[in-house]
Motif scaffolding. Structure first.
Motif, PDB file in Angstrom:
ATOM      1  N   LYS A 513       0.825  -1.593  -0.119  1.00 14.31           N
ATOM      2  CA  LYS A 513       0.082   0.073   0.054  1.00 14.31           C
ATOM      3  C   LYS A 513       1.122   1.404  -0.149  1.00 14.31           C
ATOM      4  CE  LYS A 513      -4.652  -1.323   0.099  1.00 14.31           C
ATOM      5  NZ  LYS A 513      -5.189  -0.548  -0.776  1.00 14.31           N
ATOM      6  N   GLU A 514       1.743   1.108   0.377  1.00 18.36           N
ATOM      7  CA  GLU A 514       2.998   2.586   0.946  1.00 18.36           C
ATOM      8  C   GLU A 514       3.375   2.925   0.254  1.00 18.36           C
ATOM      9  OE1 GLU A 514       5.352  -1.056   3.120  1.00 18.36           O
ATOM     10  OE2 GLU A 514       2.952  -0.517   2.942  1.00 18.36           O
ATOM     11  N   SER A 515       3.629   1.616  -1.005  1.00 19.77           N
ATOM     12  CA  SER A 515       4.172   2.154  -2.535  1.00 19.77           C
ATOM     13  C   SER A 515       3.709   2.120  -3.861  1.00 19.77           C
ATOM     14  CB  SER A 515       4.856   0.949  -2.952  1.00 19.77           C
ATOM     15  OG  SER A 515       6.239   0.817  -1.612  1.00 19.77           O
ATOM     16  N   GLN A 516       1.908   2.669  -3.486  1.00 15.39           N
ATOM     17  CA  GLN A 516       1.336   2.704  -4.307  1.00 15.39           C
ATOM     18  C   GLN A 516       1.447   3.699  -5.196  1.00 15.39           C
ATOM     19  OE1 GLN A 516      -2.293   0.597  -3.941  1.00 15.39           O
ATOM     20  NE2 GLN A 516      -1.845  -1.282  -3.203  1.00 15.39           N
ATOM     21  N   GLU A 517       1.344   4.813  -4.908  1.00 20.48           N
ATOM     22  CA  GLU A 517       1.575   5.814  -5.377  1.00 20.48           C
ATOM     23  C   GLU A 517       2.895   6.869  -5.487  1.00 20.48           C
ATOM     24  OE1 GLU A 517      -0.832   7.356  -5.766  1.00 20.48           O
ATOM     25  OE2 GLU A 517      -2.889   5.471  -5.323  1.00 20.48           O
ATOM     26  N   LYS A 518       3.678   5.973  -5.597  1.00 20.84           N
ATOM     27  CA  LYS A 518       5.381   5.914  -5.462  1.00 20.84           C
ATOM     28  C   LYS A 518       5.710   6.827  -6.931  1.00 20.84           C
ATOM     29  CE  LYS A 518       8.251   2.782  -6.471  1.00 20.84           C
ATOM     30  NZ  LYS A 518       8.921   2.056  -6.635  1.00 20.84           N
ATOM     31  N   ILE A 519       6.105   7.280  -7.169  1.00 16.38           N
ATOM     32  CA  ILE A 519       6.039   8.570  -8.519  1.00 16.38           C
ATOM     33  C   ILE A 519       7.771   8.187  -8.263  1.00 16.38           C
ATOM     34  CG2 ILE A 519       5.937  10.640 -10.127  1.00 16.38           C
ATOM     35  CD1 ILE A 519       3.692  11.233  -7.787  1.00 16.38           C
ATOM     36  N   VAL A 520       8.087   7.855 -10.191  1.00 16.71           N
ATOM     37  CA  VAL A 520       9.609   8.142 -10.418  1.00 16.71           C
ATOM     38  C   VAL A 520       9.483   9.181 -11.332  1.00 16.71           C
ATOM     39  CG1 VAL A 520      11.391   6.133 -10.713  1.00 16.71           C
ATOM     40  CG2 VAL A 520       9.888   5.684 -10.065  1.00 16.71           C
ATOM     41  N   LYS A 521      10.446  10.010 -10.863  1.00 16.09           N
ATOM     42  CA  LYS A 521      11.059  11.291 -12.033  1.00 16.09           C
ATOM     43  C   LYS A 521      12.310  10.696 -12.308  1.00 16.09           C
ATOM     44  CE  LYS A 521       8.220  14.822  -9.724  1.00 16.09           C
ATOM     45  NZ  LYS A 521       7.413  14.912 -10.180  1.00 16.09           N
ATOM     46  N   PHE A 522      12.785  11.247 -13.828  1.00 15.15           N
ATOM     47  CA  PHE A 522      13.406  10.826 -14.712  1.00 15.15           C
ATOM     48  C   PHE A 522      13.612  11.746 -15.530  1.00 15.15           C
ATOM     49  CE2 PHE A 522      10.779   8.331 -16.881  1.00 15.15           C
ATOM     50  CZ  PHE A 522      10.924   8.023 -18.054  1.00 15.15           C
ATOM     51  N   ASP A 523      15.312  11.776 -16.520  1.00 15.45           N
ATOM     52  CA  ASP A 523      15.180  13.095 -17.925  1.00 15.45           C
ATOM     53  C   ASP A 523      15.488  11.901 -18.883  1.00 15.45           C
ATOM     54  OD1 ASP A 523      16.582  15.462 -18.469  1.00 15.45           O
ATOM     55  OD2 ASP A 523      17.688  13.603 -19.182  1.00 15.45           O
ATOM     56  N   PHE A 524      14.094  12.142 -19.721  1.00 15.05           N
ATOM     57  CA  PHE A 524      14.513  11.094 -21.089  1.00 15.05           C
ATOM     58  C   PHE A 524      14.214  12.949 -22.167  1.00 15.05           C
ATOM     59  CE2 PHE A 524      11.603  10.781 -25.023  1.00 15.05           C
ATOM     60  CZ  PHE A 524      11.405   9.861 -25.022  1.00 15.05           C
ATOM     61  N   HIS A 525      15.926  12.773 -22.156  1.00 16.33           N
ATOM     62  CA  HIS A 525      16.171  13.284 -23.762  1.00 16.33           C
ATOM     63  C   HIS A 525      16.231  14.821 -22.908  1.00 16.33           C
ATOM     64  CE1 HIS A 525      17.202   9.307 -25.447  1.00 16.33           C
ATOM     65  NE2 HIS A 525      16.222   9.342 -25.396  1.00 16.33           N
ATOM     66  N   GLY A 526      16.349  15.402 -21.628  1.00 17.38           N
ATOM     67  CA  GLY A 526      16.418  16.007 -21.395  1.00 17.38           C
ATOM     68  C   GLY A 526      15.129  16.994 -21.180  1.00 17.38           C
ATOM     69  N   GLN A 527      14.050  16.446 -21.181  1.00 20.71           N
ATOM     70  CA  GLN A 527      12.929  16.520 -20.554  1.00 20.71           C
ATOM     71  C   GLN A 527      12.383  16.210 -19.299  1.00 20.71           C
ATOM     72  OE1 GLN A 527      10.450  15.890 -24.898  1.00 20.71           O
ATOM     73  NE2 GLN A 527       9.436  16.586 -23.308  1.00 20.71           N
ATOM     74  N   PRO A 528      11.421  16.599 -18.427  1.00 19.99           N
ATOM     75  CA  PRO A 528      11.186  15.966 -17.194  1.00 19.99           C
ATOM     76  C   PRO A 528      10.423  15.222 -17.653  1.00 19.99           C
ATOM     77  CG  PRO A 528      10.530  18.082 -17.037  1.00 19.99           C
ATOM     78  CD  PRO A 528      11.874  18.199 -18.542  1.00 19.99           C
ATOM     79  N   ALA A 529      10.398  13.542 -16.840  1.00 23.04           N
ATOM     80  CA  ALA A 529       9.402  12.947 -17.176  1.00 23.04           C
ATOM     81  C   ALA A 529       9.653  11.972 -16.169  1.00 23.04           C
ATOM     82  CB  ALA A 529      10.307  11.711 -18.538  1.00 23.04           C
ATOM     83  N   GLU A 530       8.345  11.216 -16.105  1.00 23.53           N
ATOM     84  CA  GLU A 530       7.842  10.746 -14.352  1.00 23.53           C
ATOM     85  C   GLU A 530       6.559   9.040 -14.845  1.00 23.53           C
ATOM     86  OE1 GLU A 530       5.444  13.550 -12.168  1.00 23.53           O
ATOM     87  OE2 GLU A 530       3.886  12.406 -12.843  1.00 23.53           O
ATOM     88  N   LEU A 531       7.722   8.415 -13.958  1.00 24.64           N
ATOM     89  CA  LEU A 531       6.389   7.050 -14.121  1.00 24.64           C
ATOM     90  C   LEU A 531       5.856   6.448 -12.730  1.00 24.64           C
ATOM     91  CD1 LEU A 531       8.845   4.654 -16.449  1.00 24.64           C
ATOM     92  CD2 LEU A 531       6.348   5.890 -17.073  1.00 24.64           C
ATOM     93  N   LYS A 532       4.533   6.451 -12.831  1.00 22.68           N
ATOM     94  CA  LYS A 532       3.701   5.373 -11.720  1.00 22.68           C
ATOM     95  C   LYS A 532       3.487   3.921 -11.708  1.00 22.68           C
ATOM     96  CE  LYS A 532      -0.183   6.951  -9.768  1.00 22.68           C
ATOM     97  NZ  LYS A 532      -0.880   7.928  -9.464  1.00 22.68           N
ATOM     98  N   HIS A 533       2.787   3.492 -11.060  1.00 22.41           N
ATOM     99  CA  HIS A 533       2.420   1.820 -11.189  1.00 22.41           C
ATOM    100  C   HIS A 533       1.422   2.415 -12.172  1.00 22.41           C
ATOM    101  CE1 HIS A 533       5.360   0.155  -8.270  1.00 22.41           C
ATOM    102  NE2 HIS A 533       4.641   0.878  -7.278  1.00 22.41           N
ATOM    103  N   GLY A 534       1.710   1.395 -13.068  1.00 24.20           N
ATOM    104  CA  GLY A 534       0.017   1.400 -14.270  1.00 24.20           C
ATOM    105  C   GLY A 534       0.496   2.516 -15.004  1.00 24.20           C
ATOM    106  N   SER A 535       1.323   3.343 -15.308  1.00 22.44           N
ATOM    107  CA  SER A 535       2.254   4.468 -16.813  1.00 22.44           C
ATOM    108  C   SER A 535       2.183   3.471 -17.864  1.00 22.44           C
ATOM    109  CB  SER A 535       3.411   4.736 -16.845  1.00 22.44           C
ATOM    110  OG  SER A 535       2.538   6.219 -14.932  1.00 22.44           O
ATOM    111  N   LEU A 536       1.921   4.001 -18.578  1.00 20.67           N
ATOM    112  CA  LEU A 536       2.515   3.135 -20.453  1.00 20.67           C
ATOM    113  C   LEU A 536       3.251   3.512 -20.522  1.00 20.67           C
ATOM    114  CD1 LEU A 536      -1.239   3.223 -20.062  1.00 20.67           C
ATOM    115  CD2 LEU A 536      -0.793   3.902 -23.001  1.00 20.67           C
ATOM    116  N   VAL A 537       4.001   3.037 -21.388  1.00 22.69           N
ATOM    117  CA  VAL A 537       5.531   2.932 -21.693  1.00 22.69           C
ATOM    118  C   VAL A 537       4.902   2.273 -23.339  1.00 22.69           C
ATOM    119  CG1 VAL A 537       6.752   2.678 -19.651  1.00 22.69           C
ATOM    120  CG2 VAL A 537       5.939   1.015 -20.741  1.00 22.69           C
ATOM    121  N   ILE A 538       4.042   1.581 -23.024  1.00 17.52           N
ATOM    122  CA  ILE A 538       3.918   0.715 -24.614  1.00 17.52           C
ATOM    123  C   ILE A 538       2.539   1.373 -24.894  1.00 17.52           C
ATOM    124  CG2 ILE A 538       3.636  -0.627 -26.075  1.00 17.52           C
ATOM    125  CD1 ILE A 538       6.204  -2.425 -24.643  1.00 17.52           C
ATOM    126  N   ALA A 539       2.509   1.821 -26.419  1.00 16.43           N
ATOM    127  CA  ALA A 539       0.921   2.254 -27.063  1.00 16.43           C
ATOM    128  C   ALA A 539       0.383   1.442 -28.099  1.00 16.43           C
ATOM    129  CB  ALA A 539       0.037   3.267 -26.367  1.00 16.43           C
TER     130      ALA A 539
END
Length: 1003
Positions: A513-539
């Motif tokens: 439960k304590e990890s379900q809202e975790k947000i991971v921020k990272f750099d995507f080719h110079g742009q700020p980006a973020e992922l969390k559980h359920g984020s799409l990475v393939i469409a």
């Protein structure tokens, strides 16, 4: 099964001098089995090595298996007397009998019903075997799918391979189908794709060598029916979101696969009756639907229905066109190519009545996911499903094909739509000539195979019935790990959170439960980006299931257009792709002007093939991959495919959802599956206002208008006129003009397999299992993707080590699917799925197991080789539905090469069980209510399975005692379901069986 006029059915299993025994069954007591398809040997080859060919049977559950079911069989099936009495005979007697039968099996028993089909303006289309001329009222009550089997039996009836008794069994389907009787069937053609086609051509080439070494005519190995092979499984999404993606990905495809493609091009010249459709043309099932499907054959003036078996489980898509077709394993297809008639259990037929019409905004994908869930619940394994009712007129041909395509997902052998006016309209739309369509209609009407919904419908009988009001279908997706786990769109957010909470399983990820809202921020080719559980990475808009349907493809374009106009944009770190199933799709997307908007959202065309649906999704950006891996994110993929088993789509997407193409675009815009489309906005528009799902979703009428103006017959004609001309890269491939293949020992793509090494004319006989170790201990629903993955080759795997040792750079590893012509790599890739759950690892997930004698934890291949080197047999323990998923013969070939001698499971998927039989592996079922867990088996024991040394002492479906070294023993059902399968086992597998038969037929 050998049918004979005076002696009924003859079977012989051991043509060696040591045993000339064969069994006889009266023709009224024909062998039966729930195992659904197995090619039979030509009965003219009774002489000394009868080779029936092969099965694709299904048996889902041992509890429903009734080995004693025999028509007219009053004695126990185990009885040593009566219809199963053994008849001892000398080889000379069999030869005299064979010569006698060869003289009588020359003309068709039903030649009197051969009828002329006149043309309206004079002359005739040709002759046909007329069902009405039989004057049997039972035929009017038969399902249309059964009438196709009946016509085939009549047309091929010589009272030898096919008897009058077989015809009577089909006509009396209403009474005989519950008794699981067997009938012969000869498909009109065979369909291959390159993942399964390459190993099939490798096997054929190797069989030619074996024939040659045994002093026989290697040219006997030639397809006797038309074989169409479409190269569609090799293209990967290396480049996406680029105007140049198609060309760039094709260049990568040819760099990786030049040797495979050259081999297939050699095969198209070395073997007769083989058409190869080059790379870049489309997806096999869409090409089959739009171009290859004949509906009615006219061969030298003889008219008959088209039918097909294919080495891909979604061959069933052609059922939407009124063509009987289903998937088989590669080894079954090879046997069919070589003239082996198939024996199949006469199936029950589920009548599925459709009423009403789909509501506004509901798609064919929503419908098929609903139908899949209904039919899985009803239970249609080993059955045909036939659709009928007034709702049929509301479904386009493409909608029907979408439903037929997913037959494997709902478990049926076919999902059949009889030919009607909608079919004829589609044939004209796709460029079939008016004369051809007129011939098809005239033939089917004359032979009572055409449904005219403008006329009163005669009552047809079905084995069971289902009904669906199309108006009840609502928007939905399926996942996160199985195609039949349907989730209504309005419940998706709640379902997603339930999956996060639930323990690891088909509907669970066990995220604290304590990890379900975790947000991971990272750099995507110079742009700020973020992922969390359920984020799409393939469409991915992909797969034959949906890209053949203009309604959903143009619907996706309209969603993209509305989004662009409102100022919404897909996040750049989501890997978006569009892979049409044929060039026609590109033509109508361009004409409609909608491709421009898809491009703006990142859905550029990446190639013409299966791509993401088969696992060829390509690498994720390194920054995205690291964000997922380093933070244990449950990332998501949404694709318009038909399979979403864990580990299939991409190693890093643990949640994979099947959705319609317009929903793929909608979820890509939202960037997450953790959304309630009814209540939450998808994003913010250019005017700062919240944009909701309803703002971008097109109406059914909007889609229909675009389809009407954009999808034109000329598009199909021009596309398919050019399809076999290839492209410059294909045309530049040069291949030797030889009938025997020159194997390159240094090749990492094409390697001579060891199946016929040291083969002699004497069958090896049956084998038991002695003090075997358990190689793997599985739970339920182990798929062929788990057993023999098709996707990427992990950098630390035994297959990777093999390639690196031979100088192959990691970027050139390609996929397991593309390496299926090399047994060394495929053996190392067996049980190499990174999501494999093996109970011997006590909760750890991955492609490893325990070497029981030492306790060492190693890759499965390494442990198997240790056992083989020490001379130890191995077995596999499994739960229910073992081998579900793709009809992948490497899922049986691989374990055989690892030394697996038997698989003990609660139940098997029909094609996989047959493939195990075809490779000489013993399939055993636990008794109902029992499994490894209830019997207290941990997999650390040693197992002995005693079988008689003579095949004549083994019976289909008999009880077998398994003895464990801890003093326990338990009883299993032997899942050789017919005497034909026992013959394969006696010969060491189906292919050696075919070779011996072909050689013996020459003498």
């Amino acid at each position: 099964m050998y049918k004979v006029a005076s002696l009924g059915r003859l079977r012989t299993h051991d043509p060696s001098p040591a045993s000339s025994a064969f069994r006889s069954l009266s023709s009224s007591s024909s062998s039966s089995s729930p195992s659904l398809f197995r090619p039979i040997a030509s009965r003219s080859h009774l002489r000394s090595s009868p080779v029936h060919s092969r099965s694709v049977g299904f048996s889902r559950s041992c509890s429903s298996y009734i080995p004693g079911s025999r028509v007219g069989l009053s004695t126990s099936w185990r009885s040593p007397i009566g219809p199963r009495a053994r008849i001892r005979s000398s080889a000379a007697v069999i030869e005299r009998f064979d010569r006698k039968m060869a003289t009588v099996a020359t003309e068709n028993v039903f030649k009197d019903v051969l009828t002329s089909l006149p043309k309206t303006g004079g002359g005739e289309y040709g002759k046909y075997y007329s069902l009405p001329a039989l004057n049997d009222p039972r035929i009017d009550r038969l399902p249309y799918s059964i009438r196709i089997l009946l016509e085939s039996a009549i047309r091929n009836c010589d009272n030898f391979q096919v008897t009058k008794n077989d015809v009577e069994k089909i006509i009396d389907w209403e009474n005989t189908s519950p008794k699981l009787v067997e009938i012969p069937f000869k498909p009109a053609r065979v369909l291959l794709q390159d993942f399964t086609g390459v190993p099939a051509v490798v096997d054929l080439a190797c069989m030619r060598d074996a024939m040659n070494k045994l002093g026989s005519d290697s040219n006997k190995i030639n397809p006797l029916v038309p074989v169409d092979l479409v190269i569609d499984h090799s293209v990967q999404v290396d480049v996406a979101r680029s105007e140049n993606a198609v060309q760039a990905n094709m260049e990568f495809e040819f760099q990786r696969n030049k040797e495979r493609f050259g081999f297939l091009k050699w095969g198209s010249t070395a073997f007769r009756n083989m058409l190869v459709v080059p790379p870049g043309s489309g997806i096999v099932h869409q090409v089959n639907l739009e171009y290859l499907g004949r509906v009615v054959f006219n061969t030298d003036g003889l008219l008959y229905p088209d039918s097909v078996v294919g080495t891909d489980s979604h061959t069933t898509m052609i059922d939407g066109l009124g063509v009987a077709g289903w998937g088989v394993g590669g080894i079954e297809a090879e046997a069919t190519m070589l003239g082996q008639p198939m024996s199949m259990v006469l199936p029950g037929v589920v009548g599925f009545k459709l009423t009403g019409k789909l509501r506004n905004g509901v798609t064919a994908t929503d419908l098929v996911l609903t139908v899949t869930q209904m039919l899985r619940k009803h239970g249609v394994v080993g059955k045909f499903v036939e659709f009928y009712g007034e709702g049929m007129g509301e479904l386009s041909l493409a909608d029907r094909a979408t439903i037929a395509n997913m037959s494997p997902e709902y478990g049926a052998t076919m999902g059949f739509f009889p030919v009607d006016h909608v079919t004829l309209q589609y044939l004209k739309l796709t460029g079939r000539s008016d004369e051809t369509v007129s011939m098809i209609e005239a033939y089917l009407r004359a032979n009572k195979m055409f449904v005219d919904y403008t006329e009163p419908q005669k009552e047809r009988v079905y084995s069971s019935y289902l009904e669906l009001d199309l108006a009840d279908v609502e928007p939905c997706i399926s996942g996160p790990k199985r195609p039949h786990d349907r989730v209504p769109l309005k419940e998706m957010k709640a379902d997603w959170h339930s999956c996060l909470d639930s323990k690891v399983g088909f509907k669970g990820f066990a995220v604290p439960k304590e990890s379900q809202e975790k947000i991971v921020k990272f750099d995507f080719h110079g742009q700020p980006a973020e992922l969390k559980h359920g984020s799409l990475v393939i469409a991915a808009i992909t797969s034959c299931t949906n890209t053949s349907n203009p309604n959903v493809m143009l619907g996706a374009g309209l969603v993209a257009k509305k989004a662009c106009e409102l100022g919404l944009q897909v996040k750049p770190w989501i890997k978006t792709s569009l892979a049409p199933g044929s060039g026609v799709v590109t033509k109508y997307l361009l004409k409609s002007g909608l491709q421009e908007y898809l491009n703006q959202q990142g859905f550029n065309i990446v190639g013409y093939g299966c791509t993401t649906c088969i696992g060829n999704s390509g690498d994720l950006d390194e920054s995205v991959a690291a964000a997922i891996s380093d933070n244990d994110i449950v990332a998501a993929a949404v694709l318009s495919g038909n399979r979403n088993f864990e580990g299939r789509v991409h190693p890093l997407t643990r949640a994979n959802y099947l959705a319609s193409p317009p929903l793929v675009v909608a979820y890509a815009l939202a960037g997450t599956v953790d959304i309630d489309f009814e209540k939450e906005p998808i994003g913010t528009g250019k005017d700062g206002k919240s944009i909701y799902f309803k703002d971008i979703w097109p109406s059914t009428e909007e889609i229909a208008q675009v389809v009407q103006s954009s999808v034109l017959p000329e598009m199909f004609k021009s596309t398919y006129e050019a399809i076999t001309k290839g492209n410059p890269m294909w045309n530049q491939l040069t291949v030797p003009a030889t009938t025997l293949y020159s194997w390159d020992p240094n090749s990492t793509y094409i390697h001579e397999p060891p199946y016929f090494k040291d083969m002699t004319m004497a069958p090896p006989g049956p084998h038991g299992v002695k003090n075997a170790y358990c190689l793997l201990n599985f739970g339920d629903s182990i798929t062929t993707d788990h057993i023999s993955p098709a996707g990427s080759i992990h950098k630390d795997s035994p297959a990777a080590k093999y390639l690196i040792d031979r100088g192959v750079d990691r970027r050139d590893f390609n996929s397991y699917g593309s390496r299926r012509g090399n047994d060394e790599i495929m053996a190392r890739g067996t049980f190499a799925n990174i999501r494999l759950v093996n109970k011997l690892l006590k909760g750890e997930v991955g492609p490893k197991t325990v070497h029981i004698p030492t306790g060492d934890k190693l890759y499965v291949f390494e442990v198997a080789m240790r056992y083989k080197a020490d001379g130890h047999d191995t077995i596999v323990l499994a739960g229910a539905e073992y081998g579900s998923g793709s009809s992948r013969d490497w899922a049986a070939k691989g374990p055989m090469l690892l030394g697996v001698k038997a698989v003990i499971a609660k139940s098997f998927e029909r094609i996989h069980r047959s493939n195990l039989v075809g490779m000489g592996i013993i399939p055993l079922c636990f008794k109902p209510g029992e499994d490894a867990e209830t019997l207290g088996l941990t997999g650390h024991e040693r197992y002995t399975i005693d079988l008689p040394s003579s095949i004549t002492d083994i019976r289909p479906g008999q009880d077998i005692t398994v003895v464990v070294d801890n003093g326990k023993s338990f009883t299993c059902t032997l899942r050789f379901d017919t005497e034909v399968e026992l013959a394969y086992f006696n010969h060491g597998g189906i292919l050696p069986f075919v070779i011996r038969n072909l050689i013996n037929s020459q003498h």
